[in-house]
Motif scaffolding. Structure first.
Motif, short mmCIF file in Angstrom:
data_model
loop_
_atom_site.label_atom_id
_atom_site.label_comp_id
_atom_site.label_asym_id
_atom_site.label_seq_id
_atom_site.Cartn_x
_atom_site.Cartn_y
_atom_site.Cartn_z
N GLN A 196 0.83 -1.21 0.00
CA GLN A 196 0.00 0.00 0.00
C GLN A 196 0.86 1.26 0.00
OE1 GLN A 196 -2.32 -0.90 3.51
NE2 GLN A 196 -4.16 -1.38 2.29
N ARG A 197 1.95 1.22 0.77
CA ARG A 197 2.85 2.39 0.80
C ARG A 197 3.50 2.60 -0.56
NH1 ARG A 197 4.64 -0.02 5.62
NH2 ARG A 197 6.75 -0.37 4.76
N LEU A 198 3.88 1.52 -1.24
CA LEU A 198 4.45 1.66 -2.58
C LEU A 198 3.44 2.31 -3.53
CD1 LEU A 198 6.37 -1.73 -3.01
CD2 LEU A 198 7.38 0.56 -3.01
N ALA A 199 2.22 1.83 -3.50
CA ALA A 199 1.20 2.41 -4.37
C ALA A 199 0.93 3.86 -4.01
CB ALA A 199 -0.08 1.58 -4.29
N TYR A 200 0.88 4.13 -2.69
CA TYR A 200 0.61 5.48 -2.18
C TYR A 200 1.67 6.47 -2.66
CZ TYR A 200 -0.29 9.12 1.39
OH TYR A 200 -0.56 10.28 2.04
N TRP A 201 2.94 6.15 -2.40
CA TRP A 201 4.00 7.10 -2.71
C TRP A 201 4.34 7.14 -4.20
CZ3 TRP A 201 4.80 10.84 0.36
CH2 TRP A 201 4.64 10.68 1.74
N ILE A 202 4.31 6.00 -4.88
CA ILE A 202 4.56 6.04 -6.33
C ILE A 202 3.47 6.84 -7.03
CG2 ILE A 202 4.62 4.64 -8.43
CD1 ILE A 202 6.09 2.49 -6.85
N GLY A 203 2.22 6.66 -6.58
CA GLY A 203 1.14 7.42 -7.19
C GLY A 203 1.27 8.92 -6.97
N LEU A 204 1.57 9.32 -5.72
CA LEU A 204 1.68 10.75 -5.42
C LEU A 204 2.89 11.37 -6.10
CD1 LEU A 204 0.67 11.00 -1.65
CD2 LEU A 204 -0.65 11.70 -3.66
N ILE A 205 4.04 10.69 -6.01
CA ILE A 205 5.25 11.25 -6.63
C ILE A 205 5.09 11.31 -8.14
CG2 ILE A 205 7.71 10.88 -7.02
CD1 ILE A 205 7.08 11.86 -4.24
N GLY A 206 4.49 10.25 -8.72
CA GLY A 206 4.28 10.25 -10.17
C GLY A 206 3.33 11.36 -10.61
N LEU A 207 2.25 11.55 -9.86
CA LEU A 207 1.30 12.61 -10.20
C LEU A 207 1.93 13.99 -10.06
CD1 LEU A 207 -1.61 13.32 -10.97
CD2 LEU A 207 -2.17 13.33 -8.53
N GLY A 208 2.70 14.18 -8.97
CA GLY A 208 3.37 15.46 -8.78
C GLY A 208 4.42 15.71 -9.86
N GLY A 209 5.15 14.66 -10.21
CA GLY A 209 6.16 14.81 -11.26
C GLY A 209 5.55 15.16 -12.60
N LEU A 210 4.39 14.54 -12.92
CA LEU A 210 3.71 14.85 -14.17
C LEU A 210 3.23 16.30 -14.18
CD1 LEU A 210 2.50 13.98 -16.87
CD2 LEU A 210 0.49 13.18 -15.61
N ALA A 211 2.65 16.74 -13.07
CA ALA A 211 2.19 18.13 -12.99
C ALA A 211 3.35 19.10 -13.11
CB ALA A 211 1.45 18.35 -11.66
N PHE A 212 4.47 18.79 -12.44
CA PHE A 212 5.66 19.64 -12.51
C PHE A 212 6.17 19.72 -13.94
CE2 PHE A 212 9.86 21.19 -11.71
CZ PHE A 212 9.81 21.85 -10.50
N GLU A 213 6.19 18.58 -14.62
CA GLU A 213 6.69 18.54 -15.99
C GLU A 213 5.82 19.36 -16.93
OE1 GLU A 213 9.05 17.54 -19.27
OE2 GLU A 213 9.40 17.42 -17.12
N LEU A 214 4.51 19.20 -16.84
CA LEU A 214 3.62 19.93 -17.73
C LEU A 214 3.71 21.43 -17.52
CD1 LEU A 214 0.46 17.63 -17.61
CD2 LEU A 214 2.16 17.83 -19.44
N LEU A 215 3.80 21.85 -16.25
CA LEU A 215 3.90 23.29 -15.97
C LEU A 215 5.22 23.87 -16.44
CD1 LEU A 215 2.24 23.55 -12.44
CD2 LEU A 215 1.38 24.48 -14.59
N THR A 216 6.32 23.15 -16.20
CA THR A 216 7.62 23.68 -16.63
C THR A 216 7.75 23.66 -18.15
OG1 THR A 216 8.57 21.47 -16.28
CG2 THR A 216 8.86 23.08 -14.52
N LEU A 217 7.13 22.68 -18.79
CA LEU A 217 7.14 22.64 -20.25
C LEU A 217 6.50 23.89 -20.83
CD1 LEU A 217 7.67 21.16 -22.90
CD2 LEU A 217 5.49 19.98 -22.59
N ALA A 218 5.42 24.34 -20.19
CA ALA A 218 4.73 25.55 -20.64
C ALA A 218 5.50 26.81 -20.28
CB ALA A 218 3.33 25.60 -20.06
#
Length: 283
Positions: A54-76
């Motif tokens: 559960q911790r793996l799913a929890y943290w991989i999901g949050l870090i992945g979502l945050g990384g995607l949001a960071f990438e899209l914003l910096t790309l713009a």
């Protein structure tokens, strides 16, 4: 969690390394590593309340979502670095805060549904926001530092001053003044100069033309270009020599890349040998 520009060029504020290499070599390994460390440590009570899976799913999901949001914003936003590279600090701060806001809400919703914790109130959201910003900064620190260095936005160590007699790299040497006298149709690949009365005939890879000046003045304007005077009426560029012929009387004749032959006077023969031009075998 780094920046990506639309055009990858070595100019300041633009990345030198291709985007795919930055993504696979920097971003993804750091994101995955951070998620694994957080899953093993289980901060903020996740160790006691969740299993390892559960911790793996929890943290991989949050870090992945945050990384995607960071990438899209910096790309713009990174397009601005092409025109204002000095604004990278403000850009990073803005992107970090812009990512932290929706991620705070996502964590609050996840905590309520997964662990039954109600953080959807001002104090709870403020506390989560601080945690999200802290984790974002920790996870993105190394990739952002590498990215800024790749873009030339971080000053490297100051090189020691070069000695006065140190050779100047070819890219930093100014173009010899004489080359500006050449007609555009002749290019800049100068092979030789030949004195003709009050004129100098300049031979290039594209042809030749007469220029009104003395040979000695033309040679003076060629300072910095590898070559030498080989006869009272001839100057030759080192790169133009394709070979050397020897006449029966022992005199040397330089054979140039364009097939032209230039005599070497006895007074200049020693300098030609010292330069190693006689070791060239021929065209």
């Amino acid at each position: 969690m780094t920046l990506r520009a639309a055009v990858d060029s070595p100019a300041t504020g633009r990345p030198r390394t291709p985007y795919r290499r930055r993504l696979l070599g920097r971003r993804l390994p750091v994101l995955l590593g951070a998620a694994l460390v957080l899953a093993l440590l289980g901060p903020f009570g996740t160790f006691a309340d969740l299993t390892l899976a559960q911790r793996l799913a929890y943290w991989i999901g949050l870090i992945g979502l945050g990384g995607l949001a960071f990438e899209l914003l910096t790309l713009a936003a990174a397009r601005r670095l092409r025109d204002r590279p000095e604004a990278w600090r403000a850009l990073l701060a803005g992107v970090t805060l812009a990512v932290a806001a929706p991620m705070t809400m996502a964590v609050a919703l996840l905590e309520r549904s997964l662990r039954g914790k109600d953080m959807l109130h001002p104090l709870g959201l403020a506390e989560l926001f601080v945690y999200v910003v802290l984790i974002t900064l920790l996870v993105s620190a190394i990739p952002v530092w590498l990215e800024l260095r790749d873009r030339g936005l971080l000053a490297g160590p100051t090189p020691p001053p070069a000695p006065d007699n140190a050779p100047v790299p070819p890219a930093e040497r100014p173009e010899p003044a004489f080359l500006a006298r050449l007609p555009a149709r002749l290019g800049r690949d100068l092979l030789a100069l030949e004195m003709e009365d009050h004129y100098v005939r300049a031979h290039t890879a594209e042809g030749s033309d007469l220029i009104l000046m003395r040979l000695r003045d033309a040679i003076a304007e060629l300072a910095g270009l590898d070559g030498m005077q080989v006869h009272r009426s001839h100057w030759v560029a080192a790169a133009a020599v394709a070979g050397v012929e020897r006449k029966p009387d022992g005199k040397l004749v330089l054979v140039l890349r364009n097939g032209r032959r230039v005599p070497v006077s006895r007074s200049h023969a020693a300098a030609v040998r010292e330069a190693g031009w006689t070791e060239k075998t021929g065209p």
